[in-house]
Design a protein around this motif. Structure first.
Motif, PDB file in Angstrom:
ATOM      1  N   ALA A  44       0.842  -1.197   0.000  1.00 54.19           N
ATOM      2  CA  ALA A  44       0.000   0.000   0.000  1.00 54.19           C
ATOM      3  C   ALA A  44       0.875   1.244   0.000  1.00 54.19           C
ATOM      4  CB  ALA A  44      -0.926   0.002   1.214  1.00 54.19           C
ATOM      5  N   HIS A  45       1.936   1.222   0.825  1.00 51.41           N
ATOM      6  CA  HIS A  45       2.862   2.352   0.927  1.00 51.41           C
ATOM      7  C   HIS A  45       4.238   1.837   1.312  1.00 51.41           C
ATOM      8  CE1 HIS A  45      -0.320   5.371   0.765  1.00 51.41           C
ATOM      9  NE2 HIS A  45      -1.005   4.630   1.643  1.00 51.41           N
ATOM     10  N   ALA A  46       5.247   2.557   0.876  1.00 51.10           N
ATOM     11  CA  ALA A  46       6.624   2.269   1.282  1.00 51.10           C
ATOM     12  C   ALA A  46       7.284   3.600   1.603  1.00 51.10           C
ATOM     13  CB  ALA A  46       7.374   1.570   0.157  1.00 51.10           C
ATOM     14  N   TYR A  47       8.046   3.630   2.696  1.00 52.67           N
ATOM     15  CA  TYR A  47       8.683   4.868   3.129  1.00 52.67           C
ATOM     16  C   TYR A  47      10.179   4.622   3.339  1.00 52.67           C
ATOM     17  CZ  TYR A  47       9.082   9.412   5.348  1.00 52.67           C
ATOM     18  OH  TYR A  47       9.428  10.708   5.638  1.00 52.67           O
ATOM     19  N   PRO A  48      11.001   4.982   2.351  1.00 51.62           N
ATOM     20  CA  PRO A  48      12.448   4.799   2.492  1.00 51.62           C
ATOM     21  C   PRO A  48      13.012   5.719   3.577  1.00 51.62           C
ATOM     22  CG  PRO A  48      11.842   5.350   0.218  1.00 51.62           C
ATOM     23  CD  PRO A  48      10.642   5.552   1.070  1.00 51.62           C
ATOM     24  N   CYS A  49      13.940   5.189   4.370  1.00 44.92           N
ATOM     25  CA  CYS A  49      14.548   5.992   5.433  1.00 44.92           C
ATOM     26  C   CYS A  49      15.875   5.379   5.867  1.00 44.92           C
ATOM     27  CB  CYS A  49      13.598   6.150   6.608  1.00 44.92           C
ATOM     28  SG  CYS A  49      13.077   4.607   7.351  1.00 44.92           S
TER      29      CYS A  49
END
Length: 130
Positions: free
Chosen positions: A46-51
């Motif tokens: 649904a979502h991916a948040y690179p960090c």
């Protein structure tokens, strides 16, 4: 570097899975589908948040969503995917700026010590009138 992901599964309406990976979220979703024999449908990213620190960010969002967790030993939450993604962005912004403040505070403290030492040296070298 890694990412925090939010997965959905058609077989589990209303639930999301929030985790982190050093791989792509699509690879992780495929691993979960292959590894969990009781899941009839594959996971969808649904979502991916690179960090930079995905473990830390995952821990923070899990803590924030504790009351929405359906099992304390699993990473599944009864929460909207878009709302969780927004929360993830806010948590990352807060932790990033807190890290900046911590670094800045540390730098300024060290800088003050050096300038205090230098000003002491300058005072010691100042000729005194006799």
């Amino acid at each position: 570097m890694g990412c925090v992901y939010i997965l959905k599964n058609e077989a589990m309406p209303g639930l999301i899975k929030i985790g982190y990976t050093r791989k792509t979220p699509e690879e992780r979703a495929a691993e979960l589908y292959e590894g969990i024999t009781g899941v009839p449908m594959p996971f969808e990213v649904a979502h991916a948040y690179p960090c930079e620190e995905p473990e830390k960010l995952e821990r923070e969002i899990h803590r924030k969503l504790t009351s929405h967790r359906i099992n304390q030993y699993r990473e599944f939450f009864k929460y909207p995917a878009d709302g969780a993604f927004q929360m993830l962005q806010e948590l990352h912004h807060i932790s990033s700026s807190a890290g900046w403040r911590k670094w800045t505070s540390h730098f300024l403290t060290r800088f003050r010590r050096k300038t205090d030492v230098r000003s002491d040296m300058v005072e010691d070298e100042t000729p005194t009138a006799k």
